[in-house]
Structures are given as structure tokens and as C-alpha cells.
Motif scaffolding. Structure first.
Motif, mmCIF file in Angstrom:
data_model
loop_
_atom_site.group_PDB
_atom_site.id
_atom_site.type_symbol
_atom_site.label_atom_id
_atom_site.label_comp_id
_atom_site.label_asym_id
_atom_site.label_seq_id
_atom_site.Cartn_x
_atom_site.Cartn_y
_atom_site.Cartn_z
ATOM 1 N N ALA A 86 -15.311 4.423 31.763
ATOM 2 C CA ALA A 86 -14.531 3.046 32.163
ATOM 3 C C ALA A 86 -14.564 2.672 33.492
ATOM 4 O O ALA A 86 -14.618 1.479 33.990
ATOM 5 C CB ALA A 86 -12.928 3.054 31.532
ATOM 6 N N LEU A 87 -14.931 3.547 34.356
ATOM 7 C CA LEU A 87 -14.856 3.601 35.852
ATOM 8 C C LEU A 87 -16.167 2.972 36.231
ATOM 9 O O LEU A 87 -17.154 3.136 35.909
ATOM 10 C CB LEU A 87 -14.501 5.022 36.573
ATOM 11 N N ARG A 88 -15.985 1.889 37.149
ATOM 12 C CA ARG A 88 -17.005 1.272 37.894
ATOM 13 C C ARG A 88 -17.093 1.399 39.328
ATOM 14 O O ARG A 88 -16.016 1.747 39.698
ATOM 15 C CB ARG A 88 -17.308 -0.213 37.406
ATOM 16 N N SER A 89 -18.174 0.945 40.020
ATOM 17 C CA SER A 89 -18.003 1.234 41.380
ATOM 18 C C SER A 89 -17.043 0.302 42.033
ATOM 19 O O SER A 89 -16.833 -0.813 41.734
ATOM 20 C CB SER A 89 -19.567 0.971 42.012
ATOM 21 N N GLY A 90 -16.278 1.008 42.822
ATOM 22 C CA GLY A 90 -15.356 0.157 43.422
ATOM 23 C C GLY A 90 -13.983 0.385 43.029
ATOM 24 O O GLY A 90 -12.759 0.015 43.403
ATOM 25 N N ASP A 91 -13.944 1.152 41.813
ATOM 26 C CA ASP A 91 -12.424 1.311 41.153
ATOM 27 C C ASP A 91 -11.929 2.344 41.642
ATOM 28 O O ASP A 91 -12.640 3.020 42.298
ATOM 29 C CB ASP A 91 -12.880 1.570 39.586
ATOM 30 N N GLU A 92 -10.807 2.527 41.312
ATOM 31 C CA GLU A 92 -9.743 3.562 42.029
ATOM 32 C C GLU A 92 -8.937 4.435 40.797
ATOM 33 O O GLU A 92 -8.599 3.708 39.863
ATOM 34 C CB GLU A 92 -8.840 2.962 42.631
ATOM 35 N N LEU A 93 -9.574 5.650 40.575
ATOM 36 C CA LEU A 93 -9.083 6.698 39.822
ATOM 37 C C LEU A 93 -7.860 7.348 40.450
ATOM 38 O O LEU A 93 -7.752 8.053 41.255
ATOM 39 C CB LEU A 93 -10.171 7.630 39.322
ATOM 40 N N VAL A 94 -6.766 7.033 39.609
ATOM 41 C CA VAL A 94 -5.426 7.581 40.142
ATOM 42 C C VAL A 94 -4.787 8.668 39.268
ATOM 43 O O VAL A 94 -5.024 8.671 38.122
ATOM 44 C CB VAL A 94 -4.354 6.483 40.155
ATOM 45 N N ILE A 95 -4.549 9.770 39.983
ATOM 46 C CA ILE A 95 -4.117 10.891 39.028
ATOM 47 C C ILE A 95 -2.909 11.504 39.868
ATOM 48 O O ILE A 95 -2.618 11.591 41.035
ATOM 49 C CB ILE A 95 -5.125 12.006 38.935
ATOM 50 N N TRP A 96 -2.132 11.968 39.051
ATOM 51 C CA TRP A 96 -0.881 12.498 39.472
ATOM 52 C C TRP A 96 -0.710 13.791 40.395
ATOM 53 O O TRP A 96 -0.353 13.807 41.596
ATOM 54 C CB TRP A 96 0.053 12.730 38.484
ATOM 55 N N ARG A 97 -1.801 14.772 40.107
ATOM 56 C CA ARG A 97 -2.023 15.940 40.703
ATOM 57 C C ARG A 97 -3.297 16.506 40.595
ATOM 58 O O ARG A 97 -3.961 16.058 39.541
ATOM 59 C CB ARG A 97 -1.069 17.350 40.480
ATOM 60 N N LEU A 98 -3.938 16.956 41.489
ATOM 61 C CA LEU A 98 -5.229 17.353 41.310
ATOM 62 C C LEU A 98 -5.736 18.301 40.469
ATOM 63 O O LEU A 98 -6.883 18.003 39.503
ATOM 64 C CB LEU A 98 -5.819 18.221 42.784
ATOM 65 N N ASP A 99 -4.843 19.172 39.798
ATOM 66 C CA ASP A 99 -4.994 20.042 38.839
ATOM 67 C C ASP A 99 -5.181 19.372 37.272
ATOM 68 O O ASP A 99 -5.303 19.777 36.401
ATOM 69 C CB ASP A 99 -4.133 21.302 38.657
ATOM 70 N N ARG A 100 -4.514 18.194 37.481
ATOM 71 C CA ARG A 100 -4.880 17.274 36.258
ATOM 72 C C ARG A 100 -6.304 16.810 35.753
ATOM 73 O O ARG A 100 -6.525 16.610 34.471
ATOM 74 C CB ARG A 100 -3.784 16.015 36.242
ATOM 75 N N LEU A 101 -7.099 16.996 36.801
ATOM 76 C CA LEU A 101 -8.513 16.434 36.468
ATOM 77 C C LEU A 101 -9.431 17.286 35.791
ATOM 78 O O LEU A 101 -10.053 17.014 35.183
ATOM 79 C CB LEU A 101 -9.037 15.774 37.788
#
Length: 201
Positions: free
Chosen positions: A53-68
Motif C-alpha cells: 500500500a505504501l507509495r513514494s512520499g508516504d510515511e510508515l509509522v511503527i510503535w517500535r523498531l522490533d515490530r517491523l
């Protein structure tokens, strides 16, 4: 557009904290992708859908680094692929919060934080293994605690033999669900596997 991703961990089986944090960071509820698999699991449909779903210019927000990431290499590979696509990665808490993987400094810090997170997980696994070995040496077995005690199992078995017993009321009295009660005793009061294990039969 801000898109969020959340995943449960072994210690934290509820996504409520992550959902609240992502929404506080400006992610709309319908833009949060979720997985309930462990970090090591290969199949994570929520993450795969999120990345698509992500496109250039989007921002992926995660709670903590180890979630990814599933592991250190997967985390670094994913973060660098996002940066190459022009997607901004935003980490809300813990190590990595505020870093920018699109810059050389950000990529270096990402690798450092990921290595530290992997090291911390390995230390935790080692402590868990050592703790279980020590418990076994003392005659105790690790694993999930039973929901009912031996006395409660005996009570449940005796009560269920009576046709006047309401299973829902009995379960409520014992502090468990009806389904849990039936793991220990049958509707006729016969012991099931869990019940026999608690009573060591």
C-alpha cells in the motif's frame, strides 16, 4: 499519507497500546495494518499488504523498531527498501525513535539499533533456556500454568455429574470460561486431558 503497522509479541498479546500510539501519531484507524504472528514467523500478511500500500512520499509509522522485521537482516532489508522507494520510516518509541533511514547516518544508526535489539532478544532467550533448565533440574516443568487447581478440578468433576449444575454458572464460579471448563471435565463430569494432567493421573 501516514500508514501504520502493528504486531503482537510474545509478551504483549494485545494490539491496543500500539493502535493508540499510532492514532496519536496521526494514523487513521483504517490505515493501520496488523499481524498476530510472532516476530520469527515467515507469513505476515498484514505487513505484506502494508508494504504494497505504501507509495513514494508516504510515511510508515511503527510503535517500535522490533515490530517491523522477522530478524536483524529482514529489518535492515525492509528499512532500506522503504528508503529506496521514498517512504519515510517513523519509529515512535525505543531504540530507533526519530532516526531517518534515508540518510547515511540514519542507516548506520538503524543497523546499530537492530543489532542491539537482536542481541537483547538472544540474551533473553538464553536466560529463558537457563531458567527452564534450572527448573527442570529441580523437578519443575516450564510452560503455561493450568487455569484450574487440583481442588477446582475435583470440584468441577463432582459438580458436572449433577444434572442440576449449570455449566456457565460453574465456570463463572471457578473464574474461567465454559470452553476452558470443558478442557478439564466433560459435560458428564468425566476428566479430560487437562484435568488428568492437573491431578497427575
Amino acid at each position: 499519507m501516514r500508514i501504520g503497522y502493528a504486531r503482537v509479541s510474545t509478551a504483549e498479546q494485545s494490539l491496543d497500546l500500539q493502535r493508540d500510539a499510532l492514532q496519536a501519531a496521526g494514523v487513521a484507524p483504517d490505515q493501520v495494518y496488523e499481524d498476530r504472528a510472532s516476530g520469527a514467523a515467515e507469513a505476515r500478511p498484514g505487513l505484506e499488504a502494508c508494504l504494497r500500500a505504501l507509495r513514494s512520499g508516504d510515511e510508515l509509522v511503527i510503535w517500535r523498531l522490533d515490530r517491523l522485521g522477522r530478524n536483524l537482516s529482514h529489518l535492515i532489508e525492509t528499512a532500506e527498501a522503504l528508503a529506496a522507494r521514498g517512504v519515510v520510516l517513523r519509529v515512535l518509541t525505543g531504540a530507533g525513535a526519530g532516526l531517518d533511514p534515508s540518510t547515511p547516518e540514519g542507516r548506520l544508526m538503524l543497523r546499530l539499533f537492530a543489532m542491539l535489539a537482536e542481541f537483547e532478544r538472544e540474551i533473553l532467550r538464553e536466560r529463558t533456556r537457563a531458567g527452564l533448565a534450572a527448573a527442570r533440574a529441580r523437578g519443575r516443568k516450564g510452560g503455561r500454568r493450568f487455569a484450574l487447581t487440583a481442588a477446582q478440578v475435583r470440584l468441577a468433576a463432582a459438580a458436572m455429574k449433577s444434572k442440576e449444575t449449570e455449566p456457565d454458572e460453574l465456570a463463572k464460579t471457578l473464574g474461567v470460561s465454559r470452553g476452558t471448563l470443558y478442557r478439564y471435565v466433560s459435560p458428564d463430569g468425566e476428566l479430560r486431558d487437562y484435568g488428568r494432567r492437573v491431578l497427575k493421573i
